[in-house]
Write a protein that holds these residues in place. Structure first.
Motif, short mmCIF file in Angstrom:
data_model
loop_
_atom_site.label_atom_id
_atom_site.label_comp_id
_atom_site.label_asym_id
_atom_site.label_seq_id
_atom_site.Cartn_x
_atom_site.Cartn_y
_atom_site.Cartn_z
N GLY A 1 3.89 9.44 -32.60
CA GLY A 1 4.92 8.64 -31.68
C GLY A 1 5.40 7.47 -32.22
N GLY A 2 6.72 6.90 -31.89
CA GLY A 2 7.26 5.75 -32.38
C GLY A 2 6.58 4.55 -32.10
N PHE A 3 6.67 3.48 -32.60
CA PHE A 3 5.80 2.33 -32.32
C PHE A 3 6.03 2.02 -30.70
N GLY A 4 4.78 1.59 -30.36
CA GLY A 4 4.80 1.04 -28.78
C GLY A 4 4.77 2.04 -28.07
N LYS B 1 -0.03 4.97 -29.17
CA LYS B 1 -0.85 5.79 -30.06
C LYS B 1 -2.12 5.26 -30.22
N ARG C 1 0.02 6.15 -42.69
CA ARG C 1 -0.22 4.85 -43.34
C ARG C 1 -1.00 5.43 -44.41
N GLU D 1 1.69 7.03 -46.76
CA GLU D 1 2.42 6.12 -47.49
C GLU D 1 1.73 5.52 -48.68
N GLU E 1 11.64 12.34 -48.97
CA GLU E 1 11.58 10.88 -48.54
C GLU E 1 10.54 10.26 -49.35
N SER F 1 2.57 8.16 -37.37
CA SER F 1 3.59 7.00 -36.92
C SER F 1 5.04 7.38 -37.53
N PRO F 2 5.78 8.09 -37.02
CA PRO F 2 6.96 8.84 -37.64
C PRO F 2 8.04 7.49 -37.73
N PRO F 3 8.57 7.29 -38.71
CA PRO F 3 9.48 6.23 -38.81
C PRO F 3 10.66 6.49 -37.74
N GLY F 4 11.06 5.24 -37.10
CA GLY F 4 12.04 5.70 -36.13
C GLY F 4 11.84 6.66 -34.96
N GLY F 5 10.76 6.92 -34.88
CA GLY F 5 10.13 7.83 -33.85
C GLY F 5 10.91 9.43 -33.99
N TYR G 1 8.59 3.39 -22.13
CA TYR G 1 9.29 2.18 -21.65
C TYR G 1 9.31 1.97 -20.22
N ARG G 2 9.09 3.12 -19.45
CA ARG G 2 8.73 2.84 -18.08
C ARG G 2 7.31 2.97 -17.52
N ASP H 1 11.87 -1.18 -37.54
CA ASP H 1 10.91 0.00 -37.42
C ASP H 1 9.64 -0.44 -37.83
N LEU I 1 7.58 -4.94 -25.54
CA LEU I 1 6.05 -4.67 -25.49
C LEU I 1 5.04 -5.60 -25.67
#
Lengths: 584, 466
Positions: free
Chosen positions: A227-230, A233, A328, A331, A347, A386-390, A416-417, B323, B354
């Motif tokens: 999942g993207g940030f926020g 996870k 991470r 990375e 990548e 944590s995929p970059p850019g979701g 978001y909701r 990001d 958030l």
């Protein structure tokens, strides 16, 4: 001892000369500050070393000493409730030695050398033992810690006595003179031996409706949470660490936030395990290598964690390992690979990324443990990604997808909701559904699988209908489909959503999950039955039982929920009587 | 740093200059990460730092750029020490350059301490849990994405959006309820224009807080590579103020996108394998060494709260800079061009915002018991209203039910009355009051996220019809 000198320094990677005779993955001590490192490449007499600490201040020509042993962890009583860095240095001990900041070159053993443990033998002199056999027990908080014969050792017991011992004192001596202390070491990059791998059949319960009922995980299985940030996870990982029904939990904070580890550290001692009533911290082992701590130690932290998990598995326990986040770790691998000037794959990640990921996830499993007695234990791996850019098409997500058995896809739009856990029910899947079907039928209810299937069908149907609604508006739909939309909404909002911060809802027992879902599906059936008799939809959707359905989550009394299933039928039937009488 | 000899050697062996890097041949007895002093043919001196050393060559990044450096006369002297900065309480009220030298007319800083700008990782075990609610006076932050002391909460902005205005407003209004003034602001500018920097100075001057601010300015026309050091210098000063002098420090870092571009420049010059959009693969780790320096430490009453500001190129939140930042920081405040065009000020787009530490700072005794529920309900209702807007664009408002029309109205009022507040400093009570007034637009049954007892208790706040 092989001693060479530093020839090049580039960030966390150094090159040492005159290292002939060194083996891959030997641990070395670098420079006069004795920074720990590990050999990751050999070229002639040169060794390339990843250093587990910041290399600032190192000089060319400083000595590099090879210890001759691979990176290992210490296993024995005292692991539970500990918090370690990526190479198993206890953080409280580091704090005692160097204060608020982590200084370099401090070595502290993973297990306390002073503490004495009460050892109770279960074997007698004269008995034959071999690797994995339990020779005695130690009480570690509320868990019986089995002291086992280390791998590769066997023989006849000469002496074994109960008493208080430190972890390094021998508790048992074999006829050939081999001394067995409680402490054993194991190289982290090698899986611990077992007898046989077993098929998973028992679900790993988490008290989370979307996980347990919709996309179940098994003991000994693997799951990924991308999942993207926020998207939640970390909250999901922490929730799983809190409520997973295993005896031991290993939590790896791999390249994540310092404040989050503090959160776990302060919260877990206060929380109690809903099944045993003991503080959660007493079954937890934490490995914290935050994002600003050295990157090579981050690479090692995953292996340190899994080795500890395997050790408890070998005692016959179920262990859950949570890794936040494996991206991470990937990375860190990429950074070191870049410094080695390796040819990059996708990548910039090294070409061996997929192999390393697979090798890590394959260390999960339910096994017949080593030893003469029959024991089964399991390690379950739950990795956050944590995929970059979701964007799920990136290498770590894609390579993990090929291995993981359960896929819990987090969705930014749901987050978001504030739909939490933000698990997307359309994208997610579990490959273990059939494995656990029998267990659920026997333990919960025969029709569990059927209700789950119907709920999934409604959710799937909702997506199709939503597309039509986007074109023609909701009013254009026939009543039958309006009901589908309404019930799907109830499933989403009143079943799938679950607040990790609510006192009454953060943990939902399996029976409650079953009844909640049953009430919703019965409501659907009742409404459809009434519709066939000609009751207007508007009336059906506004019966008072609906607001009770919406508040089922907070309902502590299971009988009230069970009663609700009858209520929906009664109320819809009564409606019919009313409409008929007014019509007459 | 341990060093064998006291004799310093001047190297005249620069053999290769590339972008911000110089390559010095045959270095002896120099350590990784140490500072270099470079003397140019015309006598000018610059500073640099070692990025890579081997027996034959040392790669040095020059903070002030390599213009004018030659491979003949230029000399390099290594200082035996990694970059350090002089810090002192007297820094408050001063304007310094990107590496901490006075930029105003004032005297040199008399150091109380000389500290390594790289800092050291805080032991997670020593960290104290952030738990104190900071009232920023901005509803979209206080109610929905609460800031707590010790948090790092970035503002994701777009070119031309008023992020600076918002940051200045937060800096002016931020207070912890029931506490005195024991605060300081450390302001680090990386590559922003003079106009932007002077805006902040004026804002602080007007609020009378200038004496409590330390400015680290690396403006748009200052050397690019110096930007690598600026946030680290600023945070070293902030740590000193927070943990030695027990101040509550708010650090504003702007603009992190410029910082990342400088990082990319170095990486390219070193011919490293690029990651996404040419940024280096280690950018996550590098950013973490900046952002992770926010927090609180057990036994210290001071704290560091960070508000980094960054510009999302082309308003793209999936760009590597926002990001990776979002993956490290504890939440984000996102500005929206749509709302800005509509005249909503501050134009905070609540949905992608958030605050991960929100729950630690709210609830009874901190804000109010209904805070969590109110925030959840606002989010759920607003998100639904926004979905309906898209639907209305296609099928028209007539096709909606009465309830859905109320949701539409709710979304509009939410933006106009709740988010948009201009320069007003709202207390948390006022913010929650506005929220309850908005709930008046919806029937009780729609308030599923709020406990029944709270609806009962706070119903009086609902003015029906809105």
């Amino acid at each position: 001892m092989i001693t060479g000198t530093i020839a090049r320094i580039s960030g966390p990677v150094i090159t040492a000369k005159k290292m002939t005779g060194s083996r891959m993955y030997d641990v070395v001590s670098v420079g006069s500050a004795a920074l720990p490192g590990e050999i990751i490449r050999l070229e002639g007499d040169e060794a390339v070393i990843q250093v587990y600490e910041d290399t600032t201040g190192l000089l060319i020509h400083e000595p590099v000493k090879n210890t001759g042993v691979p990176l290992s962890v210490e296993l024995g009583p005292g692991l539970l409730a500990s918090i370690y860095d990526g190479v198993q240095r206890p953080l409280p001990a580091l704090f005692a030695k160097s204060g608020n900041y982590i200084q370099r070159g401090i070595m502290v053993p993973g297990l306390d050398r002073e503490k004495k443990w009460v050892f109770t033998p279960v074997k007698k002199p004269g008995e034959m033992v071999s690797q994995g056999d339990v020779i005695g027990t130690v009480q570690e908080f509320h868990l019986v810690h089995f002291i086992m014969v280390p791998p590769g050792i066997s023989g006849e017991i000469k002496t074994i006595t109960s008493g208080e011992y430190t972890v390094t004192e021998p508790v048992c001596v074999l006829a050939d003179g081999t001394q067995i202390p409680m402490l054993q070491r194991w190289p982290v990059r090698k899986g611990r031996p077992f007898v046989k791998r077993l098929d998973p059949e028992v679900p790993l319960l988490t008290g989370q409706r979307v996980f347990d009922t919709m996309f179940p995980l098994v003991k000994g299985g693997t799951a990924m949470i991308p999942g993207g940030f926020g998207t939640g996870k970390t909250v999901s990982e922490q929730t799983l660490a809190k409520w997973a029904d295993t005896q031991v939990v290993v939590y790896i904070g791999c390249g994540e936030r310092g404040n989050e580890m503090t959160d776990v550290l302060t919260e877990f001692p206060e929380l109690t395990d809903p099944r045993t009533g003991y503080p959660l911290i007493e079954r937890t082992i934490m490995i914290a290598n935050t994002s600003n701590m050295p990157v090579a130690a981050r690479e090692a932290s995953i292996y340190t964690g899994i080795t500890i998990a395997e050790y408890y598995r070998d005692m016959g326990y179920d262990v859950a390992l949570l890794a936040d986040s494996t991206s991470r770790w990937g990375e860190a691998l990429r950074e070191v690979s870049g410094r080695l000037e390796e040819m990059p794959g996708e990548e910039g990640y090294p070409a061996y990324l997929a192999t390393r990921l697979a090798a890590f996830y394959e260390r999960a499993g339910r096994v017949n443990c080593a030893g003469t007695e029959e024991k089964t234990g399991s390690v379950t791996i739950i990795g956050a990604v944590s995929p970059p850019g979701g964007d799920f098409s990136e290498p770590i997500t894609q390579n993990t997808l090929r291995i993981a058995g359960t896929f819990w896809a987090l969705d930014a739009n749901l987050a978001y909701r504030r739909h939490y856990p933000s698990v997307n029910w359309i994208r997610s899947y579990s490959l273990y559904l059939e494995d656990v079907e029998d267990w659920f039928s026997e333990t919960v209810a025969r029709d569990w699988y059927q209700f789950r299937g119907r709920a999934m069908y409604l959710l799937q149907k909702e997506v199709e209908l939503q597309e039509i609604v986007q074109l023609v508006g909701p009013d254009a739909l026939p009543d039958k489909e309006k009901v589908v939309l309404e019930v799907a909404r109830i499933i989403r909002e009143d079943f799938l959503q679950q607040s990790a911060y609510s006192d009454d809802d953060s943990f939902c027992p399996l029976e409650k999950q079953y009844w909640m879902l049953k009430v919703i599906i019965w409501y659907y059936d009742a409404v459809r039955a009434a519709m066939r008799r000609g009751v207007p939809v508007r009336q059906l959707l506004s019966i008072s039982a609906r607001s009770e359905i919406a508040r089922m989550k907070e309902q502590k009394d299971p009988d009230r929920i069970k009663a609700l299933s009858d209520k929906v039928w009664e109320q819809t039937e009564n409606l019919e009587v009313q409409t008929c009488s007014t019509a007459a | 740093m341990q060093h064998g000899s006291l004799i310093t050697v001047d190297y005249q062996t620069v053999n290769y200059v590339s972008g911000p890097l110089i390559f010095v041949e045959r270095p002896k007895q120099i350590s990784f990460g140490e500072t270099a002093q470079i003397t140019l043919p015309d006598g000018e001196t610059r500073t640099g730092q070692i990025l890579d050393i081997s027996e034959d060559i040392a790669i040095v990044q020059v903070f002030e750029g390599t213009r004018g450096i030659d491979s003949d006369v230029t000399t390099v002297r290594f200082t035996g020490q990694s970059p350090h900065i002089d810090v002192s309480l007297d820094m408050l009220g001063r304007v310094l350059d990107g590496v901490g030298r006075p930029r105003d007319e004032g005297p040199a800083i008399i150091p109380e301490a000389r500290l390594d700008i790289a800092g050291m990782p805080i032991n997670p075990y020593s960290r104290d849990k952030p738990a104190e609610f900071i009232q920023t006076g901005i509803s979209a932050i206080d109610a929905l994405n609460t800031l707590v002391r010790g948090q790092k909460l970035p503002i994701f902005s777009g070119a031309g959006l008023p992020a600076n205005l918002l940051a200045a407003q937060i800096a002016k209004q931020a207070k912890v309820l029931g506490e005195g003034e024991n605060f300081a602001v450390v302001f680090a500018a990386m590559g922003i224009t003079y106009k932007e920097a002077s805006f902040f100075m004026k804002e602080f001057e007007e609020s009378g807080a200038l004496e409590r601010v330390v400015f680290f300015l690396n403006l748009a026309d200052d050397p690019t590579i110096e930007r690598i050091a600026t946030p680290r210098c600023a945070l070293t000063a902030a740590e000193f103020l927070a943990y030695t002098h027990n101040l509550q420090v708010l650090v504003i870092l702007t603009d992190m996108t410029n910082y990342c571009d400088a990082l990319r420049e170095i990486s390219t010059a070193r011919e490293e394998i690029p990651g996404r959009r040419g940024y280096p693969g280690y950018m996550y780790t590098d950013l973490a060494t900046i952002y992770e320096r926010a927090g609180r430490i057990k036994g210290c009453s001071g704290s560091i709260t960070q508000i980094p500001i960054l510009t999302m190129p082309d308003d793209d939140i999936t760009h590597p800079v926002p990001d990776l930042t979002g993956y490290i920081t504890e939440g984000q405040i996102v500005l929206s061009r749509d709302l800005f065009r509509k005249g909503i000020n501050p134009p905070i787009d609540a949905l992608p915002c958030l605050s991960r530490l929100m729950n630690l700072g709210i609830g009874p005794d901190k804000t109010r018991e209904d805070h969590r529920n109110v925030a959840d309900q606002l989010y759920a209702s607003y998100a639904y209203g926004r979905d309906l807007r898209r639907l209305v664009a296609i099928v028209g408002e007539e096709a909606l039910s009465d309830l859905d029309r109320n949701y539409l109205k709710f979304a509009d009022h939410f933006e106009k009355r709740f988010i948009s507040q201009g320069n007003v400093d709202r207390s948390i009570e006022t913010t929650l009051q506005v929220a309850w007034e908005l709930f008046g637009l919806l029937p009780d049954e729609a308030l599923k996220r709020i406990k029944e007892e709270y609806i009962e208790k706070y119903r009086t706040l609902i003015i029906s019809g809105g």
